[in-house]
Design a protein around this motif. Structure first.
Motif, PDB file in Angstrom:
ATOM      1  N   ALA A  97     -20.026  30.176  -1.774  1.00  0.00           N
ATOM      2  CA  ALA A  97     -20.419  31.542  -1.416  1.00  0.00           C
ATOM      3  C   ALA A  97     -21.742  31.552  -0.652  1.00  0.00           C
ATOM      4  O   ALA A  97     -21.896  32.281   0.338  1.00  0.00           O
ATOM      5  CB  ALA A  97     -20.519  32.399  -2.676  1.00  0.00           C
ATOM      6  N   ALA A  98     -22.681  30.740  -1.105  1.00  0.00           N
ATOM      7  CA  ALA A  98     -23.972  30.669  -0.413  1.00  0.00           C
ATOM      8  C   ALA A  98     -23.793  30.130   1.009  1.00  0.00           C
ATOM      9  O   ALA A  98     -24.430  30.619   1.959  1.00  0.00           O
ATOM     10  CB  ALA A  98     -24.936  29.784  -1.194  1.00  0.00           C
ATOM     11  N   ARG A  99     -22.926  29.135   1.160  1.00  0.00           N
ATOM     12  CA  ARG A  99     -22.682  28.567   2.499  1.00  0.00           C
ATOM     13  C   ARG A  99     -22.046  29.609   3.420  1.00  0.00           C
ATOM     14  O   ARG A  99     -22.373  29.672   4.615  1.00  0.00           O
ATOM     15  CB  ARG A  99     -21.795  27.330   2.401  1.00  0.00           C
ATOM     16  N   ILE A 100     -21.145  30.407   2.877  1.00  0.00           N
ATOM     17  CA  ILE A 100     -20.491  31.437   3.686  1.00  0.00           C
ATOM     18  C   ILE A 100     -21.522  32.465   4.164  1.00  0.00           C
ATOM     19  O   ILE A 100     -21.507  32.891   5.324  1.00  0.00           O
ATOM     20  CB  ILE A 100     -19.373  32.135   2.880  1.00  0.00           C
ATOM     21  N   VAL A 101     -22.401  32.871   3.281  1.00  0.00           N
ATOM     22  CA  VAL A 101     -23.426  33.856   3.652  1.00  0.00           C
ATOM     23  C   VAL A 101     -24.340  33.290   4.729  1.00  0.00           C
ATOM     24  O   VAL A 101     -24.639  33.958   5.732  1.00  0.00           O
ATOM     25  CB  VAL A 101     -24.234  34.286   2.409  1.00  0.00           C
ATOM     26  N   ARG A 102     -24.778  32.071   4.556  1.00  0.00           N
ATOM     27  CA  ARG A 102     -25.709  31.484   5.536  1.00  0.00           C
ATOM     28  C   ARG A 102     -25.023  31.169   6.871  1.00  0.00           C
ATOM     29  O   ARG A 102     -25.667  31.177   7.916  1.00  0.00           O
ATOM     30  CB  ARG A 102     -26.339  30.217   4.957  1.00  0.00           C
ATOM     31  N   GLY A 103     -23.730  30.878   6.819  1.00  0.00           N
ATOM     32  CA  GLY A 103     -23.023  30.512   8.042  1.00  0.00           C
ATOM     33  C   GLY A 103     -22.234  31.644   8.675  1.00  0.00           C
ATOM     34  O   GLY A 103     -21.442  31.416   9.578  1.00  0.00           O
ATOM     35  N   ARG A 104     -22.480  32.882   8.230  1.00  0.00           N
ATOM     36  CA  ARG A 104     -21.698  34.012   8.740  1.00  0.00           C
ATOM     37  C   ARG A 104     -21.999  34.272  10.215  1.00  0.00           C
ATOM     38  O   ARG A 104     -23.035  33.849  10.737  1.00  0.00           O
ATOM     39  CB  ARG A 104     -21.988  35.270   7.910  1.00  0.00           C
ATOM     40  N   GLU A 105     -21.093  34.990  10.842  1.00  0.00           N
ATOM     41  CA  GLU A 105     -21.239  35.302  12.257  1.00  0.00           C
ATOM     42  C   GLU A 105     -22.406  36.260  12.471  1.00  0.00           C
ATOM     43  O   GLU A 105     -22.765  37.044  11.580  1.00  0.00           O
ATOM     44  CB  GLU A 105     -19.946  35.926  12.779  1.00  0.00           C
TER      45      GLU A 105
END
Length: 201
Positions: A70-78
């Motif tokens: 989840a943290a990776r998704i937030v940091r890597g979001r568009e």
């Protein structure tokens, strides 16, 4: 030689894990000893513990790839994408590809695996430890966007939402529905669940 050793290490790791999960699903997690797993995988106990420090690790390493996701998704979001929209999009994509972590995978071994994890106290306890670490990592990622209290409150809600959705999907499949037929309702439930979360970012 380094590549060959690494391939052999991965093969041994997978052999031990597959053997363990097969035995656990057949007889129950608590009914199979580590010694029996080692014997069935044709390795020594010290070798097994080199790859898997605890008996629980024989099972739960299969979800370790999702640690901190989840943290990776937030940091890597568009660019311009809100954090919770990125998390919603990622969960919906997981449903679409029948990612076991979403609960929407009706392969018999996956269903049995989830049942074993949910109903074995030591495994369930370890999963909650993983979730606590994921919640902390997500909260840290969100503090780059909102204040610390808000970040922690939202992180807890996100992880709880994903857990409830995954458990609900698994129960639907255990009751006899197929993943393909369940997918539209599961996606609608995910949309509804994420819409209930607070908007940030």
């Amino acid at each position: 030689m380094t590549g060959l050793r690494e391939r052999k290490r991965r093969q041994t790791h997978e052999t031990i894990s597959a053997t363990a999960v097969s035995l656990f699903l057949e007889r129950g997690f608590d009914e199979v000893s580590v010694a029996e797993v080692a014997a069935a995988a044709q390795v020594s106990k010290p070798t097994l513990f080199k790859y898997f420090p605890t008996k629980e690790d024989l099972v739960l390493h299969r979800i370790s790839d999702h640690q901190g996701e989840a943290a990776r998704i937030v940091r890597g979001r568009e660019a311009g994408e809100a954090p919770l929209e990125a998390l919603r999009r990622h969960f919906l994509a997981g449903l679409e590809r029948r990612d076991p972590v979403t609960g929407l995978n009706d392969h018999p071994e996956v269903l049995g695996y989830h049942g074993m994890v949910f109903t074995t106290p030591t495994l369930a306890a370890r999963v909650f430890q993983y979730m606590a670490r994921d919640e902390e990592a997500l909260a840290v990622a969100l503090t780059e966007i909102v204040d610390e209290l808000t970040a922690r409150l939202v992180a807890g809600q996100v992880l709880a939402t994903q857990r409830v959705l995954a458990r609900r999907n698994w129960r639907t499949l255990v009751e006899g529905e197929t993943a393909d037929r369940a997918h539209p309702a599961a996606a609608a439930a995910a949309d509804h669940a994420f819409a209930l979360l607070p908007r940030i970012g």
